[in-house]
Scaffold this motif. Structure first.
Motif, mmCIF file in Angstrom:
data_model
loop_
_atom_site.group_PDB
_atom_site.id
_atom_site.type_symbol
_atom_site.label_atom_id
_atom_site.label_comp_id
_atom_site.label_asym_id
_atom_site.label_seq_id
_atom_site.Cartn_x
_atom_site.Cartn_y
_atom_site.Cartn_z
ATOM 1 N N ALA A 283 -0.512 5.279 -12.547
ATOM 2 C CA ALA A 283 0.240 4.076 -12.058
ATOM 3 C C ALA A 283 -0.435 2.849 -12.501
ATOM 4 C CB ALA A 283 0.484 4.057 -10.623
ATOM 5 N N VAL A 284 -1.747 2.968 -12.311
ATOM 6 C CA VAL A 284 -2.541 1.906 -12.680
ATOM 7 C C VAL A 284 -2.776 1.663 -14.046
ATOM 8 C CG1 VAL A 284 -5.064 0.777 -12.348
ATOM 9 C CG2 VAL A 284 -3.923 1.982 -10.370
ATOM 10 N N VAL B 41 -6.668 1.695 -6.945
ATOM 11 C CA VAL B 41 -6.601 3.197 -6.174
ATOM 12 C C VAL B 41 -7.558 2.904 -5.290
ATOM 13 C CG1 VAL B 41 -6.745 5.622 -6.379
ATOM 14 C CG2 VAL B 41 -5.566 4.228 -8.059
ATOM 15 N N THR B 42 -7.387 3.280 -3.893
ATOM 16 C CA THR B 42 -8.368 3.508 -2.939
ATOM 17 C C THR B 42 -8.706 4.756 -2.601
ATOM 18 O OG1 THR B 42 -8.809 2.711 -0.595
ATOM 19 C CG2 THR B 42 -6.379 3.317 -1.294
ATOM 20 N N ASP B 43 -10.017 5.056 -2.203
ATOM 21 C CA ASP B 43 -10.366 6.399 -1.630
ATOM 22 C C ASP B 43 -10.122 6.573 -0.506
ATOM 23 O OD1 ASP B 43 -12.458 4.905 -0.893
ATOM 24 O OD2 ASP B 43 -13.879 5.976 -1.896
ATOM 25 N N ARG C 236 1.060 -1.342 -0.072
ATOM 26 C CA ARG C 236 0.014 0.047 0.038
ATOM 27 C C ARG C 236 0.830 1.192 0.152
ATOM 28 N NH1 ARG C 236 -4.340 0.026 4.536
ATOM 29 N NH2 ARG C 236 -2.636 -0.261 5.927
ATOM 30 N N VAL C 237 0.915 2.101 -1.048
ATOM 31 C CA VAL C 237 1.579 3.209 -0.969
ATOM 32 C C VAL C 237 0.630 4.428 -0.502
ATOM 33 C CG1 VAL C 237 2.744 4.941 -2.578
ATOM 34 C CG2 VAL C 237 2.617 2.529 -3.234
ATOM 35 N N MET C 238 1.053 4.943 0.519
ATOM 36 C CA MET C 238 0.430 5.855 1.636
ATOM 37 C C MET C 238 0.714 7.175 1.289
ATOM 38 S SD MET C 238 -0.641 3.227 3.399
ATOM 39 C CE MET C 238 -1.474 3.859 4.654
ATOM 40 N N GLY C 239 1.837 7.399 0.392
ATOM 41 C CA GLY C 239 2.026 8.735 0.245
ATOM 42 C C GLY C 239 3.053 8.886 -1.030
ATOM 43 N N MET D 292 -5.405 7.565 -2.662
ATOM 44 C CA MET D 292 -5.420 9.144 -3.587
ATOM 45 C C MET D 292 -4.638 9.928 -3.155
ATOM 46 S SD MET D 292 -8.271 8.523 -5.446
ATOM 47 C CE MET D 292 -8.738 10.396 -5.974
ATOM 48 N N GLY D 293 -3.985 10.699 -4.193
ATOM 49 C CA GLY D 293 -2.937 11.611 -4.081
ATOM 50 C C GLY D 293 -1.550 11.126 -3.850
#
Length: 278
Positions: A196-197, A205-207, A109-112, A132-133
């Motif tokens: 990236a997707v 991508v998660t909201d 999980r990419v958090m930032g 997101m972001g």
């Protein structure tokens, strides 16, 4: 082993004469990013720092630490949370290999930010989710070397195999053409979550808020990161920056004294130092 057909990268001997570092532009962005909270799940590895050990503070994520965590987790599914500007490519590749060889599913999980060496670590995920972001950043191996023209040519030869290894990983994980991957690395490319997707660097991508549990890092942490990025932008090697910050934290560095010999540091530097001392 990885559920995906990812290349195993041979172990490199650590090259002499090269100091690995995160790119200065990434450090400046990451310095102001929220600090994610540590996960409660014992099967989660949180990478919220630079890659590679800080010899002065002991901070940073290393292959040795990841290996120890994986041993304690055992042969079960693992989640890897990432918000890192990168750092030591040698360590990043080693961590990638460890995660690739984990016998159960690896979810990333990419958090930032998953930048530089941290983006290589992320590629070991059987599934990669981006908040997101959040962003990937990929580029050619980044290091600092000192010497004459022969030393510089030798350094370029040292870095070339790392670039080759990274391009093979990106190519295998994304399905992109090798030439396209190399072009992105040459250009130092920032890749948003949606892109990236599309490009195969991530699966979804998660909201959900990309940084959990806290809106901002403590002021002392922000100060340390900002100081690190300022000194890096002035060309100070990572080892010297860490020594300086250790001295500041212990109260042995005069906040009013010059911190570089050849460059002017911003007027806010003294305030940052005072914040770190608190």
């Amino acid at each position: 082993m990885s559920l995906r057909n990812l290349p195993k990268i041979k172990a490199f001997d650590r090259p002499d004469g090269v100091q690995w570092d995160a790119p200065t532009d990434v450090l400046s962005k990451w310095a102001l990013s929220p600090q994610a909270a540590e996960a409660d799940d014992p099967r989660t590895i949180s990478i919220y720092d630079q890659i590679g050990e800080d010899p002065w503070t002991g901070a940073g994520m290393t292959a040795k630490r990841v290996a120890g965590i994986l041993r304690s987790i055992g042969s079960v599914d693992v989640t890897v949370n990432i918000n890192s500007p990168g750092g030591d490519f040698f360590e990043g590749l080693a961590i990638y290999n460890l995660l690739r060889e984990h016998p159960a599913k690896v979810s990333v999980r990419v958090m930032g930010y998953a930048a530089s060496a941290a983006s290589i670590i992320a590629m070991a995920g059987d599934e990669i989710e981006m908040g997101m972001g959040s962003f990937f950043m990929i580029h050619n191996a980044w290091g600092v070397a000192v010497g004459n023209q022969h030393d510089m040519r030798a350094t370029a030869e040292v870095l070339a195999p790392f670039d080759q290894a990274m391009s093979e990983i990106y190519e295998a994980r994304t399905g992109q053409k090798k030439s396209d991957v190399v072009a992105m690395m040459d250009a130092e490319t920032w890749i948003s979550s949606g892109d990236a997707v599309k490009k195969g660097f991530a699966d979804s991508v998660t909201d959900r808020a990309n940084i959990e549990a806290s809106a901002s890092a403590p002021s002392a942490v922000i100060a340390k990161r900002k100081l690190d990025s300022i000194l890096a932008s002035q060309g100070m090697p990572r080892s010297e920056r860490r020594k300086m910050m250790r001295d500041i934290s212990s109260g042995t560095q005069d906040a009013t004294a010059p911190v570089t010999q050849d460059a002017d540091i911003s007027a806010g530097l003294s305030q940052l130092i005072q914040t770190m001392k608190k």
